[in-house]
Design a protein around this motif. Structure first.
Motif, PDB file in Angstrom:
ATOM      1  N   VAL A  84      10.236  20.516  -5.563  1.00 25.82           N
ATOM      2  CA  VAL A  84      10.123  21.679  -6.443  1.00 25.82           C
ATOM      3  C   VAL A  84      11.372  22.050  -6.893  1.00 25.82           C
ATOM      4  CG1 VAL A  84       9.454  23.962  -6.943  1.00 25.82           C
ATOM      5  CG2 VAL A  84       8.040  22.420  -5.785  1.00 25.82           C
ATOM      6  N   LYS A  85      12.214  22.224  -6.267  1.00 31.27           N
ATOM      7  CA  LYS A  85      13.776  22.427  -6.763  1.00 31.27           C
ATOM      8  C   LYS A  85      14.448  21.191  -7.732  1.00 31.27           C
ATOM      9  CE  LYS A  85      13.881  26.267  -4.309  1.00 31.27           C
ATOM     10  NZ  LYS A  85      14.000  27.728  -4.834  1.00 31.27           N
ATOM     11  N   GLU A  86      14.149  20.302  -6.863  1.00 32.63           N
ATOM     12  CA  GLU A  86      14.470  18.933  -7.953  1.00 32.63           C
ATOM     13  C   GLU A  86      13.979  18.969  -9.343  1.00 32.63           C
ATOM     14  OE1 GLU A  86      17.130  15.709  -8.819  1.00 32.63           O
ATOM     15  OE2 GLU A  86      16.836  17.134  -6.946  1.00 32.63           O
ATOM     16  N   LEU A  87      12.549  19.110  -9.462  1.00 32.58           N
ATOM     17  CA  LEU A  87      12.008  19.134 -10.763  1.00 32.58           C
ATOM     18  C   LEU A  87      12.425  20.065 -11.361  1.00 32.58           C
ATOM     19  CD1 LEU A  87       9.765  17.994 -12.761  1.00 32.58           C
ATOM     20  CD2 LEU A  87       8.069  19.454 -11.686  1.00 32.58           C
ATOM     21  N   LYS A  88      12.694  21.265 -11.120  1.00 31.56           N
ATOM     22  CA  LYS A  88      13.442  22.610 -11.878  1.00 31.56           C
ATOM     23  C   LYS A  88      14.515  22.170 -12.333  1.00 31.56           C
ATOM     24  CE  LYS A  88      14.313  27.462 -11.453  1.00 31.56           C
ATOM     25  NZ  LYS A  88      14.546  28.549 -10.455  1.00 31.56           N
ATOM     26  N   LYS A  89      15.335  21.448 -11.544  1.00 37.63           N
ATOM     27  CA  LYS A  89      16.499  21.176 -11.863  1.00 37.63           C
ATOM     28  C   LYS A  89      16.597  20.158 -12.951  1.00 37.63           C
ATOM     29  CE  LYS A  89      21.009  19.159  -9.864  1.00 37.63           C
ATOM     30  NZ  LYS A  89      21.663  18.858  -8.605  1.00 37.63           N
ATOM     31  N   ASP A  90      15.722  19.355 -12.916  1.00 42.24           N
ATOM     32  CA  ASP A  90      15.554  18.144 -14.159  1.00 42.24           C
ATOM     33  C   ASP A  90      15.344  18.770 -15.327  1.00 42.24           C
ATOM     34  OD1 ASP A  90      16.227  15.999 -12.112  1.00 42.24           O
ATOM     35  OD2 ASP A  90      14.099  15.549 -11.791  1.00 42.24           O
ATOM     36  N   PHE A  92      16.361  21.475 -16.636  1.00 39.46           N
ATOM     37  CA  PHE A  92      17.568  22.127 -17.300  1.00 39.46           C
ATOM     38  C   PHE A  92      18.961  21.305 -17.127  1.00 39.46           C
ATOM     39  CE2 PHE A  92      14.696  25.740 -15.540  1.00 39.46           C
ATOM     40  CZ  PHE A  92      14.513  26.271 -16.909  1.00 39.46           C
ATOM     41  N   LYS A  93      18.807  20.179 -17.030  1.00 42.91           N
ATOM     42  CA  LYS A  93      19.945  19.235 -17.234  1.00 42.91           C
ATOM     43  C   LYS A  93      20.357  19.052 -18.648  1.00 42.91           C
ATOM     44  CE  LYS A  93      19.287  16.138 -12.783  1.00 42.91           C
ATOM     45  NZ  LYS A  93      18.959  14.809 -12.631  1.00 42.91           N
ATOM     46  N   GLY A  94      19.747  19.550 -19.457  1.00 45.60           N
ATOM     47  CA  GLY A  94      19.898  19.161 -21.078  1.00 45.60           C
ATOM     48  C   GLY A  94      19.760  17.711 -21.796  1.00 45.60           C
ATOM     49  N   LYS A  95      18.787  17.040 -20.838  1.00 45.30           N
ATOM     50  CA  LYS A  95      18.526  15.663 -21.142  1.00 45.30           C
ATOM     51  C   LYS A  95      17.136  15.641 -21.616  1.00 45.30           C
ATOM     52  CE  LYS A  95      22.170  13.746 -18.313  1.00 45.30           C
ATOM     53  NZ  LYS A  95      22.691  12.851 -17.223  1.00 45.30           N
ATOM     54  N   GLY A  96      16.531  16.614 -21.948  1.00 42.71           N
ATOM     55  CA  GLY A  96      15.189  16.468 -22.393  1.00 42.71           C
ATOM     56  C   GLY A  96      14.184  16.760 -21.069  1.00 42.71           C
ATOM     57  N   ILE A  97      12.929  16.553 -21.285  1.00 46.55           N
ATOM     58  CA  ILE A  97      11.632  16.772 -20.513  1.00 46.55           C
ATOM     59  C   ILE A  97      11.525  15.727 -19.541  1.00 46.55           C
ATOM     60  CG2 ILE A  97       9.308  17.450 -20.068  1.00 46.55           C
ATOM     61  CD1 ILE A  97      10.980  19.420 -21.629  1.00 46.55           C
ATOM     62  N   PRO A  98      11.370  16.034 -18.284  1.00 52.13           N
ATOM     63  CA  PRO A  98      11.263  14.849 -17.231  1.00 52.13           C
ATOM     64  C   PRO A  98       9.830  14.460 -17.236  1.00 52.13           C
ATOM     65  CG  PRO A  98      11.289  16.951 -16.119  1.00 52.13           C
ATOM     66  CD  PRO A  98      11.627  17.238 -17.323  1.00 52.13           C
ATOM     67  N   ASN A  99       9.814  13.031 -16.775  1.00 53.12           N
ATOM     68  CA  ASN A  99       8.395  12.530 -16.818  1.00 53.12           C
ATOM     69  C   ASN A  99       7.436  12.937 -15.717  1.00 53.12           C
ATOM     70  OD1 ASN A  99       6.213  10.583 -16.976  1.00 53.12           O
ATOM     71  ND2 ASN A  99       7.604   8.946 -17.210  1.00 53.12           N
ATOM     72  N   LEU A 100       6.690  13.887 -16.025  1.00 46.29           N
ATOM     73  CA  LEU A 100       5.708  14.628 -14.939  1.00 46.29           C
ATOM     74  C   LEU A 100       4.757  13.776 -14.586  1.00 46.29           C
ATOM     75  CD1 LEU A 100       5.274  18.217 -16.657  1.00 46.29           C
ATOM     76  CD2 LEU A 100       7.041  17.420 -14.911  1.00 46.29           C
ATOM     77  N   SER A 101       4.506  12.425 -15.483  1.00 46.97           N
ATOM     78  CA  SER A 101       3.421  11.754 -14.668  1.00 46.97           C
ATOM     79  C   SER A 101       3.798  11.005 -13.667  1.00 46.97           C
ATOM     80  CB  SER A 101       2.890  10.694 -15.892  1.00 46.97           C
ATOM     81  OG  SER A 101       4.189   9.864 -16.284  1.00 46.97           O
ATOM     82  N   HIS A 102       5.199  10.933 -13.233  1.00 40.23           N
ATOM     83  CA  HIS A 102       5.965  10.163 -12.193  1.00 40.23           C
ATOM     84  C   HIS A 102       5.618  11.195 -10.779  1.00 40.23           C
ATOM     85  CE1 HIS A 102       8.403   7.395 -15.033  1.00 40.23           C
ATOM     86  NE2 HIS A 102       7.125   7.068 -14.785  1.00 40.23           N
ATOM     87  N   VAL A 108       3.330  20.352  -6.786  1.00 40.62           N
ATOM     88  CA  VAL A 108       4.996  20.381  -7.218  1.00 40.62           C
ATOM     89  C   VAL A 108       5.067  20.963  -8.221  1.00 40.62           C
ATOM     90  CG1 VAL A 108       6.677  18.898  -7.347  1.00 40.62           C
ATOM     91  CG2 VAL A 108       5.514  18.465  -5.418  1.00 40.62           C
ATOM     92  N   ILE A 109       4.315  20.733  -9.341  1.00 46.36           N
ATOM     93  CA  ILE A 109       4.243  21.100 -10.675  1.00 46.36           C
ATOM     94  C   ILE A 109       4.094  22.561 -10.466  1.00 46.36           C
ATOM     95  CG2 ILE A 109       3.630  20.674 -13.022  1.00 46.36           C
ATOM     96  CD1 ILE A 109       3.234  17.818 -12.529  1.00 46.36           C
ATOM     97  N   CYS A 110       2.753  22.766 -10.078  1.00 49.41           N
ATOM     98  CA  CYS A 110       2.364  24.223  -9.976  1.00 49.41           C
ATOM     99  C   CYS A 110       3.731  25.069  -9.164  1.00 49.41           C
ATOM    100  CB  CYS A 110       0.951  24.241  -8.964  1.00 49.41           C
ATOM    101  SG  CYS A 110      -0.310  23.497  -9.861  1.00 49.41           S
ATOM    102  N   GLY A 111       4.140  24.521  -8.190  1.00 55.28           N
ATOM    103  CA  GLY A 111       5.269  25.189  -7.551  1.00 55.28           C
ATOM    104  C   GLY A 111       6.503  25.485  -8.533  1.00 55.28           C
ATOM    105  N   CYS A 112       6.685  24.336  -9.292  1.00 54.00           N
ATOM    106  CA  CYS A 112       7.845  24.487 -10.518  1.00 54.00           C
ATOM    107  C   CYS A 112       7.701  25.505 -11.308  1.00 54.00           C
ATOM    108  CB  CYS A 112       8.043  23.349 -11.028  1.00 54.00           C
ATOM    109  SG  CYS A 112       9.327  23.255 -12.151  1.00 54.00           S
ATOM    110  N   ILE A 113       6.218  25.998 -11.657  1.00 51.39           N
ATOM    111  CA  ILE A 113       6.007  27.298 -12.680  1.00 51.39           C
ATOM    112  C   ILE A 113       6.458  28.474 -11.827  1.00 51.39           C
ATOM    113  CG2 ILE A 113       4.163  28.286 -13.642  1.00 51.39           C
ATOM    114  CD1 ILE A 113       2.807  25.738 -14.366  1.00 51.39           C
TER     115      ILE A 113
END
Length: 317
Positions: A84-90, A92-102, A108-113
């Motif tokens: 969850v922490k890693e996804l949230k970090k991704d 806000f890296k300023g490199k676009g939206i991470p690939n959530l399908s991976h 984990v995605i629910c936890g990120c919200i």
């Protein structure tokens, strides 16, 4: 050689830009390069143009609705904290939206919200309006209580109101999915502390005990508000702003996200889609703007005449 979106800053190979997740949501000016991962107001993470909803909320919600509405215990079962922490970090890296399908685990995605909303400096229900919402929820006169709720919602800052509307619409859909076994009462208890919070930033222990009961009460009141009321906050002038559902077999009583499912590289090639009210398909118009798609507001509507490795964000005709 790589290309980068002028708005969301997503980087990709030139041949892969049609596979970037949609809708394209411009990076918030106050959060460049992931320097503000937590502790800010919701307005610090929203684009400059409506609807004022952080990209992390839009894309995570859309991914949950695309493949998670049959998951038992949605938003109740925790995901891996490190993931969850890693996804949230991704985000806000300023490199676009991470690939959530991976991400295989939808929790984990629910936890990120939840983690993003929990980390805000102020809940979506602001401290200044907290008592107004509680008073409305406590009112035994149903008509008067509803009127007070509407009035309090209208006083919310626009980013708070838009994000709240989008989130409540999503939670209503989750509550309507029997497979999730998460009725509105359960979701109210899960999101009450995060969305409603307390009346002050640092409550005393006794104050926390006394105010906790109101959190689920106000959330329950939100679920009673008609969906049409929440949806009006998300209606933008461009009628084709949002993608609708994929052309897949319909699931009874499972409404789709108002902002539609996102399109990740893995799903883009395998599923057809309908955009807004008019069907649209990827089109090739130039080297730097190769597809028509729903998008949020954008200041960069023209492509520079000089050669550039930047391409314009997806736009609708």
């Amino acid at each position: 050689m790589a290309m980068k979106c002028k708005d969301c800053r997503a980087s990709c190979h030139p041949d892969c830009k049609d596979s970037l997740p949609l809708p394209c949501i411009p990076t918030a000016p106050s959060t460049p390069g992931g320097t503000k991962l937590s502790g800010g107001l919701i307005s610090d993470y929203t684009p400059l143009d409506p609807p004022y909803i952080p990209g992390i909320v839009v894309h995570c919600v859309n991914e949950v609705e695309a493949r998670g509405l049959s998951e038992i215990g949605l938003y109740r079962v925790p995901g891996s904290d490190s993931q969850v922490k890693e996804l949230k970090k991704d985000f806000f890296k300023g490199k676009g939206i991470p690939n959530l399908s991976h991400i295989d685990d939808i929790h984990v995605i629910c936890g990120c919200i939840k983690d993003f909303l929990r980390g805000l400096k102020e809940p979506l229900v602001t401290y200044g309006l907290w008592k107004d919402f509680v008073h409305a929820a406590e009112n035994r006169d149903k008509c008067m209580g509803e009127s007070e709720v509407y009035q309090a919602i209208s006083k919310l800052p626009t980013p708070n109101r838009d994000t709240l509307a989008f989130l409540i619409l999503h939670l209503i859909r989750v509550s309507e999915c029997k497979e999730c076994k998460m009725p509105a009462s359960n979701l109210a208890k899960v999101f009450g502390p995060t969305v409603i919070g307390y009346s002050v930033p640092d409550p005393e222990p006794l104050q926390m005990i006394n105010e906790t009961k109101y959190q689920a009460m106000v959330m329950d009141k939100f679920f009673e508000v008609p969906e049409s009321y929440w949806e009006k906050f998300l209606n933008i002038d461009e009628e084709n702003l949002y993608p609708n559902t994929y052309n897949t077999p319909k699931t009874p009583d499972v409404p789709k996200s108002y902002l539609g499912p996102i399109h990740t590289p893995e799903t883009y090639e395998n599923k057809s889609k309908t955009w807004g009210k008019n069907a649209m398909t990827p089109r090739s118009s130039s080297k730097f703007n190769t597809f028509g798609s729903p998008r949020f507001g954008n200041k960069s509507r023209q492509v520079n005449k000089k050669p550039s490795h930047f391409f314009s964000s997806p736009m609708l005709n």
